[in-house]
Design a protein around this motif. Structure first.
Motif: not given
Length: 129
Positions: A98-103
């Motif tokens: 997912t572009p622009g996603a971080a966990l």
């Protein structure tokens, strides 16, 4: 469960099916983890910021039996027994696609937090001028 959504969320920058899958896995894991002593409450928050949406799920953990954060996202890691241990790996894969996603994972105040940050610009800088 304690749910916190202080503001109306106009837009979540993620495919809705993938969003439901990720949140379903995180909530299912938190529910199955159960409570610790008298602490049984699961926290879920969806927070809207100007440039991002934050999704968080937290559940109590025993300080005597802490999850191994270095291994928790690995395929097959489980505290549930044989045949489990794929959910968090799936979450990591979806977030990675997912572009622009971080966990982010964190242990604080006897809670295990899973926080997902979704940039509204999809990871690209915005030009407002």
């Amino acid at each position: 469960m304690r749910l916190e959504i202080p503001d109306l969320i106009q837009y979540v920058p993620m495919n809705s099916v993938q969003l439901l899958r990720v949140m379903g896995i995180l909530l299912d894991n938190a529910i199955e983890a159960g409570g610790v002593g008298q602490r049984r409450e699961i926290h879920c928050a969806i927070l809207d910021y100007p440039d991002a949406v934050e999704l968080a799920v937290a559940n109590p953990v025993s300080m005597k039996n802490l999850p191994q954060l270095a291994h928790i996202m690995a395929a097959g890691y489980t505290t549930k027994g044989t045949g489990h241990g794929q959910g968090l790996r799936i979450v990591q894969e979806i977030i990675g696609q997912t572009p622009g996603a971080a966990l982010q994972l964190a242990l604080k105040h006897d809670q295990l937090y899973f926080t997902i940050i979704l940039l509204k610009s999809g990871g690209e800088s915005r030009d407002n001028g």
